[in-house]
Design a protein around this motif. Structure first.
Motif, mmCIF file in Angstrom:
data_model
loop_
_atom_site.group_PDB
_atom_site.id
_atom_site.type_symbol
_atom_site.label_atom_id
_atom_site.label_comp_id
_atom_site.label_asym_id
_atom_site.label_seq_id
_atom_site.Cartn_x
_atom_site.Cartn_y
_atom_site.Cartn_z
ATOM 1 N N ALA A 106 0.831 -1.214 0.000
ATOM 2 C CA ALA A 106 0.000 0.000 0.000
ATOM 3 C C ALA A 106 0.861 1.258 0.000
ATOM 4 C CB ALA A 106 -0.958 -0.006 1.184
ATOM 5 N N GLU A 107 2.038 1.197 0.596
ATOM 6 C CA GLU A 107 2.941 2.348 0.561
ATOM 7 C C GLU A 107 3.433 2.587 -0.875
ATOM 8 O OE1 GLU A 107 6.934 4.159 2.711
ATOM 9 O OE2 GLU A 107 6.379 2.080 3.106
ATOM 10 N N LEU A 108 3.753 1.525 -1.586
ATOM 11 C CA LEU A 108 4.162 1.655 -2.989
ATOM 12 C C LEU A 108 3.031 2.236 -3.829
ATOM 13 C CD1 LEU A 108 6.011 -1.777 -3.428
ATOM 14 C CD2 LEU A 108 7.039 0.484 -3.036
ATOM 15 N N VAL A 109 1.806 1.809 -3.544
ATOM 16 C CA VAL A 109 0.630 2.332 -4.240
ATOM 17 C C VAL A 109 0.467 3.820 -3.926
ATOM 18 C CG1 VAL A 109 -1.901 2.224 -4.302
ATOM 19 C CG2 VAL A 109 -0.551 0.130 -4.470
ATOM 20 N N ALA A 110 0.657 4.200 -2.666
ATOM 21 C CA ALA A 110 0.561 5.612 -2.279
ATOM 22 C C ALA A 110 1.576 6.449 -3.060
ATOM 23 C CB ALA A 110 0.775 5.766 -0.776
ATOM 24 N N ASP A 111 2.782 5.940 -3.190
ATOM 25 C CA ASP A 111 3.816 6.650 -3.952
ATOM 26 C C ASP A 111 3.416 6.798 -5.420
ATOM 27 O OD1 ASP A 111 5.453 6.963 -1.705
ATOM 28 O OD2 ASP A 111 6.638 5.159 -2.158
ATOM 29 N N ALA A 112 2.852 5.748 -6.014
ATOM 30 C CA ALA A 112 2.432 5.792 -7.419
ATOM 31 C C ALA A 112 1.325 6.824 -7.619
ATOM 32 C CB ALA A 112 1.966 4.407 -7.878
ATOM 33 N N ILE A 113 0.391 6.881 -6.689
ATOM 34 C CA ILE A 113 -0.699 7.859 -6.776
ATOM 35 C C ILE A 113 -0.145 9.273 -6.593
ATOM 36 C CG2 ILE A 113 -2.786 8.695 -5.603
ATOM 37 C CD1 ILE A 113 -3.447 5.681 -5.086
ATOM 38 N N ALA A 114 0.747 9.437 -5.633
ATOM 39 C CA ALA A 114 1.347 10.754 -5.396
ATOM 40 C C ALA A 114 2.105 11.240 -6.626
ATOM 41 C CB ALA A 114 2.268 10.698 -4.183
ATOM 42 N N ASP A 115 2.801 10.337 -7.317
ATOM 43 C CA ASP A 115 3.533 10.718 -8.526
ATOM 44 C C ASP A 115 2.600 11.305 -9.578
ATOM 45 O OD1 ASP A 115 5.923 9.896 -7.401
ATOM 46 O OD2 ASP A 115 6.014 7.999 -8.513
ATOM 47 N N VAL A 116 1.421 10.724 -9.722
ATOM 48 C CA VAL A 116 0.453 11.206 -10.710
ATOM 49 C C VAL A 116 -0.148 12.546 -10.274
ATOM 50 C CG1 VAL A 116 -1.783 10.732 -11.805
ATOM 51 C CG2 VAL A 116 -0.092 8.902 -11.561
ATOM 52 N N LEU A 117 -0.425 12.686 -8.991
ATOM 53 C CA LEU A 117 -1.070 13.902 -8.489
ATOM 54 C C LEU A 117 -0.101 15.052 -8.239
ATOM 55 C CD1 LEU A 117 -3.566 12.364 -5.889
ATOM 56 C CD2 LEU A 117 -3.958 12.881 -8.309
ATOM 57 N N ALA A 118 1.196 14.769 -8.188
ATOM 58 C CA ALA A 118 2.199 15.742 -7.742
ATOM 59 C C ALA A 118 2.181 17.061 -8.508
ATOM 60 C CB ALA A 118 3.590 15.124 -7.802
ATOM 61 N N ALA A 119 2.057 17.018 -9.813
ATOM 62 C CA ALA A 119 2.143 18.239 -10.610
ATOM 63 C C ALA A 119 1.023 19.223 -10.303
ATOM 64 C CB ALA A 119 2.136 17.893 -12.095
ATOM 65 N N ASP A 120 -0.156 18.711 -9.966
ATOM 66 C CA ASP A 120 -1.316 19.578 -9.778
ATOM 67 C C ASP A 120 -1.752 19.771 -8.331
ATOM 68 O OD1 ASP A 120 -1.740 19.890 -12.628
ATOM 69 O OD2 ASP A 120 -2.464 17.825 -12.620
ATOM 70 N N PHE A 121 -1.421 18.818 -7.460
ATOM 71 C CA PHE A 121 -2.025 18.864 -6.125
ATOM 72 C C PHE A 121 -1.048 18.765 -4.960
ATOM 73 C CE2 PHE A 121 -5.144 17.133 -9.109
ATOM 74 C CZ PHE A 121 -6.110 18.118 -9.001
ATOM 75 N N ASP A 122 0.236 18.625 -5.194
ATOM 76 C CA ASP A 122 1.264 18.593 -4.152
ATOM 77 C C ASP A 122 0.838 17.734 -2.952
ATOM 78 O OD1 ASP A 122 3.700 19.201 -2.976
ATOM 79 O OD2 ASP A 122 2.886 20.962 -1.960
ATOM 80 N N PRO A 123 0.640 16.437 -3.172
ATOM 81 C CA PRO A 123 0.137 15.583 -2.096
ATOM 82 C C PRO A 123 1.167 15.304 -0.995
ATOM 83 C CG PRO A 123 0.709 14.255 -3.994
ATOM 84 C CD PRO A 123 0.883 15.690 -4.405
#
Length: 150
Positions: free
Chosen positions: A14-31
């Motif tokens: 789940a931590e790896l999944v969190a990182d993958a989601i954060a990578d996608v959201l990073a440009a627009d939402f600074d998670p």
């Protein structure tokens, strides 16, 4: 609006999944990413968009990494009215009756306190050929419009 990603895990996936989601959201939402085992329920903020990633353990239970947060939610019982959240659940369809129950439990706990679930509740199947990080990145692409509309 801040985007907070919380993950509850037993084996670390789940931590790896969190990182993958954060990578996608990073440009627009600074998670920001937090392990549920180390996140205080009183730090939840209705102004934040919450992304919950939770695996399922044992007989359809929360993983050990999610238990401290779940216990604190029960103890503190915060008012989460106005908070919106999305869930990426993880499980194995081999376990018919309890498949992806961890994510469902977290969603129930948050909605019980007034938060509103939005977007697709994704249920990853460990028995599928699709890696959870790949599925998470694809799911997060769709989540971007949900967060932007929030």
């Amino acid at each position: 609006m801040a985007t907070v990603i919380l993950y509850g895990t037993e084996t670390g996936t789940a931590e790896l999944v969190a990182d993958a989601i954060a990578d996608v959201l990073a440009a627009d939402f600074d998670p920001s990413i937090y392990d549920m085992a180390e996140f205080a329920a009183e730090d939840l903020n209705a102004d934040d968009f919450l992304v919950v990633i939770c695996s399922t353990y044992g007989e359809g239970e929360l993983p050990s990494g999610a238990l401290p947060f779940a216990d604190e939610l029960d103890d503190v019982d915060p008012d989460l009215s106005g908070m919106h959240f999305a869930v990426f659940g993880m499980g194995d369809s081999v376990y018919d009756d309890t498949f992806n129950r961890g994510g469902e439990i977290m969603a129930e706990m948050l909605t019980k306190r007034g938060a509103a679930q939005v977007g697709e509740h994704f249920r990853h199947d460990a028995s599928s050929t699709i890696k959870p990080t790949v599925a998470a990145a694809e799911w997060a692409q769709g989540l971007k419009s949900v967060i932007a509309d929030d």
